[in-house]
Motif scaffolding. Sequence first.
Motif, PDB file in Angstrom:
ATOM      1  N   SER A  33       7.886  -9.104  -4.699  1.00  0.00           N
ATOM      2  CA  SER A  33       7.970  -9.140  -6.086  1.00  0.00           C
ATOM      3  C   SER A  33       7.936  -7.470  -6.637  1.00  0.00           C
ATOM      4  O   SER A  33       7.294  -6.992  -6.029  1.00  0.00           O
ATOM      5  N   SER A  34       8.482  -7.153  -7.853  1.00  0.00           N
ATOM      6  CA  SER A  34       8.433  -5.992  -8.353  1.00  0.00           C
ATOM      7  C   SER A  34       7.060  -5.834  -8.881  1.00  0.00           C
ATOM      8  O   SER A  34       6.677  -6.646  -9.309  1.00  0.00           O
ATOM      9  N   ASP A  35       6.672  -4.600  -9.123  1.00  0.00           N
ATOM     10  CA  ASP A  35       5.532  -4.376  -9.932  1.00  0.00           C
ATOM     11  C   ASP A  35       5.687  -4.524 -11.622  1.00  0.00           C
ATOM     12  O   ASP A  35       4.922  -4.709 -12.058  1.00  0.00           O
ATOM     13  N   ASN A  36       7.134  -4.441 -11.907  1.00  0.00           N
ATOM     14  CA  ASN A  36       7.238  -4.570 -13.214  1.00  0.00           C
ATOM     15  C   ASN A  36       6.930  -5.873 -13.692  1.00  0.00           C
ATOM     16  O   ASN A  36       7.349  -7.035 -13.224  1.00  0.00           O
TER      17      ASN A  36
ATOM     18  N   SER B 134      20.564 -15.388  -5.063  1.00  0.00           N
ATOM     19  CA  SER B 134      21.097 -14.418  -3.887  1.00  0.00           C
ATOM     20  C   SER B 134      20.420 -14.448  -2.649  1.00  0.00           C
ATOM     21  O   SER B 134      21.098 -13.826  -1.771  1.00  0.00           O
ATOM     22  N   GLU B 135      19.162 -14.784  -2.508  1.00  0.00           N
ATOM     23  CA  GLU B 135      18.591 -14.995  -1.247  1.00  0.00           C
ATOM     24  C   GLU B 135      19.369 -15.736  -0.134  1.00  0.00           C
ATOM     25  O   GLU B 135      19.100 -15.764   1.011  1.00  0.00           O
ATOM     26  N   LEU B 136      20.320 -16.809  -0.913  1.00  0.00           N
ATOM     27  CA  LEU B 136      21.232 -17.770   0.080  1.00  0.00           C
ATOM     28  C   LEU B 136      22.026 -16.442   0.827  1.00  0.00           C
ATOM     29  O   LEU B 136      22.347 -16.599   2.079  1.00  0.00           O
ATOM     30  N   LEU B 137      22.721 -15.456   0.182  1.00  0.00           N
ATOM     31  CA  LEU B 137      23.445 -14.520   0.679  1.00  0.00           C
ATOM     32  C   LEU B 137      22.595 -13.715   1.636  1.00  0.00           C
ATOM     33  O   LEU B 137      23.174 -13.202   2.913  1.00  0.00           O
ATOM     34  N   ASP B 138      21.129 -13.611   1.422  1.00  0.00           N
ATOM     35  CA  ASP B 138      20.448 -12.964   2.401  1.00  0.00           C
ATOM     36  C   ASP B 138      20.474 -13.577   3.594  1.00  0.00           C
ATOM     37  O   ASP B 138      20.498 -12.778   4.638  1.00  0.00           O
ATOM     38  N   ARG B 139      20.331 -14.823   3.459  1.00  0.00           N
ATOM     39  CA  ARG B 139      20.096 -15.347   4.681  1.00  0.00           C
ATOM     40  C   ARG B 139      21.372 -15.645   5.583  1.00  0.00           C
ATOM     41  O   ARG B 139      21.083 -15.583   6.863  1.00  0.00           O
TER      42      ARG B 139
ATOM     43  N   PRO C 174      14.887  -4.821  -8.102  1.00  0.00           N
ATOM     44  CA  PRO C 174      14.372  -4.658  -6.730  1.00  0.00           C
ATOM     45  C   PRO C 174      13.636  -5.714  -5.880  1.00  0.00           C
ATOM     46  O   PRO C 174      13.606  -6.134  -4.778  1.00  0.00           O
ATOM     47  N   ASP C 175      13.234  -6.496  -6.977  1.00  0.00           N
ATOM     48  CA  ASP C 175      12.460  -8.008  -6.552  1.00  0.00           C
ATOM     49  C   ASP C 175      13.357  -8.886  -5.782  1.00  0.00           C
ATOM     50  O   ASP C 175      12.906  -9.411  -4.839  1.00  0.00           O
ATOM     51  N   LYS C 176      14.840  -8.744  -6.129  1.00  0.00           N
ATOM     52  CA  LYS C 176      15.671  -9.667  -5.525  1.00  0.00           C
ATOM     53  C   LYS C 176      16.648  -8.693  -4.576  1.00  0.00           C
ATOM     54  O   LYS C 176      17.351  -9.224  -3.801  1.00  0.00           O
ATOM     55  N   GLY C 177      16.421  -7.425  -4.458  1.00  0.00           N
ATOM     56  CA  GLY C 177      17.377  -6.552  -3.638  1.00  0.00           C
ATOM     57  C   GLY C 177      18.630  -6.342  -4.040  1.00  0.00           C
ATOM     58  O   GLY C 177      19.321  -6.072  -3.183  1.00  0.00           O
ATOM     59  N   PHE C 178      18.927  -6.756  -5.545  1.00  0.00           N
ATOM     60  CA  PHE C 178      20.557  -6.294  -5.798  1.00  0.00           C
ATOM     61  C   PHE C 178      20.591  -5.231  -7.123  1.00  0.00           C
ATOM     62  O   PHE C 178      19.702  -5.322  -7.593  1.00  0.00           O
ATOM     63  N   ARG C 179      21.565  -4.707  -7.242  1.00  0.00           N
ATOM     64  CA  ARG C 179      21.850  -4.175  -8.375  1.00  0.00           C
ATOM     65  C   ARG C 179      23.307  -4.483  -8.909  1.00  0.00           C
ATOM     66  O   ARG C 179      24.262  -4.636  -8.141  1.00  0.00           O
TER      67      ARG C 179
ATOM     68  N   CYS D 168      32.633  -7.708 -12.925  1.00  0.00           N
ATOM     69  CA  CYS D 168      31.346  -7.379 -12.454  1.00  0.00           C
ATOM     70  C   CYS D 168      31.387  -6.889 -10.883  1.00  0.00           C
ATOM     71  O   CYS D 168      32.183  -7.278 -10.064  1.00  0.00           O
ATOM     72  N   HIS D 169      30.221  -6.198 -10.532  1.00  0.00           N
ATOM     73  CA  HIS D 169      29.961  -6.038  -9.254  1.00  0.00           C
ATOM     74  C   HIS D 169      28.345  -5.754  -8.918  1.00  0.00           C
ATOM     75  O   HIS D 169      27.638  -5.352  -9.671  1.00  0.00           O
ATOM     76  N   ALA D 170      28.194  -6.212  -7.695  1.00  0.00           N
ATOM     77  CA  ALA D 170      26.684  -6.290  -7.214  1.00  0.00           C
ATOM     78  C   ALA D 170      26.853  -5.706  -5.773  1.00  0.00           C
ATOM     79  O   ALA D 170      27.399  -6.261  -5.012  1.00  0.00           O
ATOM     80  N   ASP D 171      25.737  -4.946  -5.409  1.00  0.00           N
ATOM     81  CA  ASP D 171      25.582  -4.840  -3.910  1.00  0.00           C
ATOM     82  C   ASP D 171      24.148  -4.766  -3.554  1.00  0.00           C
ATOM     83  O   ASP D 171      23.139  -4.668  -4.494  1.00  0.00           O
ATOM     84  N   SER D 172      23.747  -5.084  -2.131  1.00  0.00           N
ATOM     85  CA  SER D 172      22.456  -5.123  -1.634  1.00  0.00           C
ATOM     86  C   SER D 172      22.702  -4.700  -0.187  1.00  0.00           C
ATOM     87  O   SER D 172      23.898  -4.657   0.312  1.00  0.00           O
ATOM     88  N   LYS D 173      21.593  -4.600   0.274  1.00  0.00           N
ATOM     89  CA  LYS D 173      21.934  -4.129   1.988  1.00  0.00           C
ATOM     90  C   LYS D 173      22.173  -5.279   2.768  1.00  0.00           C
ATOM     91  O   LYS D 173      22.580  -5.069   3.599  1.00  0.00           O
TER      92      LYS D 173
END
Length: 712
Positions: free
Chosen positions: A333-336, A391-396, A443-448, A463-468
């Motif tokens: 999680s983010s510090d915010n 979005s964690e489903l896409l991370d997996r 940052p807590d979810k890993g996407f912009r 719309c557009h979102a990117d992540s590692k």
Amino acid sequence: MKGWHKRYFLLENGFLKYAKHGSDLKKGKLHGCIDVGLSVMSIKKKAMCIDLDTEDNIYHLKVKSPELFEEWVSKLRHHRVYRQNEIAMYPHERHLFHPHASSSPSLSDSLRKVSSWLHSSEDMDKCCKDLEECESYLLELNLLLKSMEVLHRTYSAPAISALPVSTYDLPKKEKRPRRWRSKNNGKETKTTLQSPRLHASNPNLSTTESNAQEVCADSPDSPTDVSRLQQDFCRLASNIHSSLKSAFSSLVAERDRLRHTVDISHSLVHQVSNESKASIPESMSEFFDAQEYLLSSSSSENEVSDDDSYISDVSDTISMDTCSNEGEKILASSDNVRRSTLPSPSPTSSVSLWNILRNNIGKDLSKVAMPVQLNEPLNTLQRFCEELEYSELLDRANQTQDPYQRMVYVATFAISSYASTYHRAGSKPFNPVLGETYECDRPDKGFRFIAEQVSHHPPVSACHADSKNFTFWQDVRWKNKFWGKSMEIVPMGTTHVTLPAFGDHYEWNKVTSCIHNILSGQRWIEHYGEMAIKNINSDACQCKVTFVKAKSWSSTVNEVQGVITDLKGKVVHSIFGKWHESVFQGDPPSAMCIWRANPMPVDHEQYYGFTQLAVELNELNSMLRPLLPTTDTRFRPDQRLLEEGNTEGAEEQKQRIEQLQRERKKVLQDNNMTHQPRFFKKSKNDTWVSNNTYWELRRDPGFGKMDFPVLW
């Protein structure tokens, strides 16, 4: 007529029945039956279409010749009036008249049995007679108790009756004896049941007693009458007990009969469900089950509703113990610290929707101005960001070697994007103005995430979102149709996801959404149709997800079912569940939970039904403010005022913003210019994609040093 199905129709006594062939109607093999009197009918003369909104379904009928079209319209109107008069004369029997649409004759027989049971039941008639007899015994017992109490007080407390009579109201003295004598009068005996029970603390007791003794010649005057009254009391009590026991036995027998009938009907529904699963194409062949959207930018009259899918008997009662723990978020999680609630609850709306919508039945509502009281303090661009809540489903997926299992995660992600809409049928998002933007850096979810309104007519949002672990983008145009009792939302566009670890590029379509009970009752939303997911960089597997349309005779709602198949069409994995709750992989009861929706915030009903992510989307703190472009949605005053509970100010600002947009459009037209989006561009296949400049410009030189149009 591409996308339509030919059917045989029979209009009879206000009901429109239809089947594949005329012979099927004679045999009773109906595909469906529409109650014309309870439906909202809209006519399109140019397209020769008739739309019937039954609240549960929207039926689209098309006639080939103008003469036949006029004849059908005339007949439908006459039968509609006839049916409405019938309902007005027998309102308590309106549902008994309705023959529910069913493909199973045995189910129809069962429903007819239930109807006949409601009309004629010897046990219930006997129960009513027993209760009426018991009531008469109780009335008689009530009079007997009063006689006994008068007798008791006459002998045990004579001093009380010596109180001065002048201290009491004279009319009450005269009224009591008259009612006492009319023991066998039906109306009067009913009123005595409601009279106050005599008690020593009642100051009017002596008056009642004295008058009863003075006027009634047959009042008890000796101790020997006490024994007789006691015998009468025991006799009446025994009769009452027998009557109640008989009524109870009748109710028990009737309850057992009802349970048996309901169990038979329930088993037949499941039988129909299994038959429809075995033959999916047959269950999807009703005339309104068009596979294609016949839409054009110039006309909205040729639009057809989406698929009406089959019934499933898969329940959602699988134990929580089978839910996989892999669904936990892998990002810290983010510090915010983000807000946990909105500044103000949703206000109560006094707007009459019927006054707004009555002249727009069957039309596209995207050009109809709506009052701000119908909105929620988010707009369409932010709604797109909500689709990334899981979005964690896409991370997996990006960390899974098996291509079939990757497809399971991608399909589950596509389903999860609808979860946030379950509690949101009561309001609509703001429409973005041309050039409006929105960013969400998590940052807590890993996407912009970024979004922009790239076109006004027709309205298109990109719309557009990117992540590692993934890249996500889409451009969507919506068509909203009001059908009289419900509003259908048909999205046009494609959603794309790429997974860099494997070079996969997935794309899929969105399904049709429908909001029911627009004008009255509790609004609810459903999604229905088929979603086809494919990997355009590999044909090793593909997925088909069916959002099942609710049926009036089934309790199954919000159900989804999907299959992942290989190159030869063989099913490798299956998924099922409900789009607002959870998705499971495999077969029950050993199925594994792939995804489960997050719990809703406390008092979410008072705050537009927002999820926790939705609560956070419009938050604007002092650290973020200088980093955003002036076109960002968070700066929009009407949306901000509505969030704060100021509906009057929000309405005023909304009208001002819309007027500014019209003025900007006129300037562009006068100078023969077109609007150019700032952060998106058209691709080769005519879709909108990111030009990858947003985050670079945000960092250097910064949006504070750039010029943007004045949107508000």
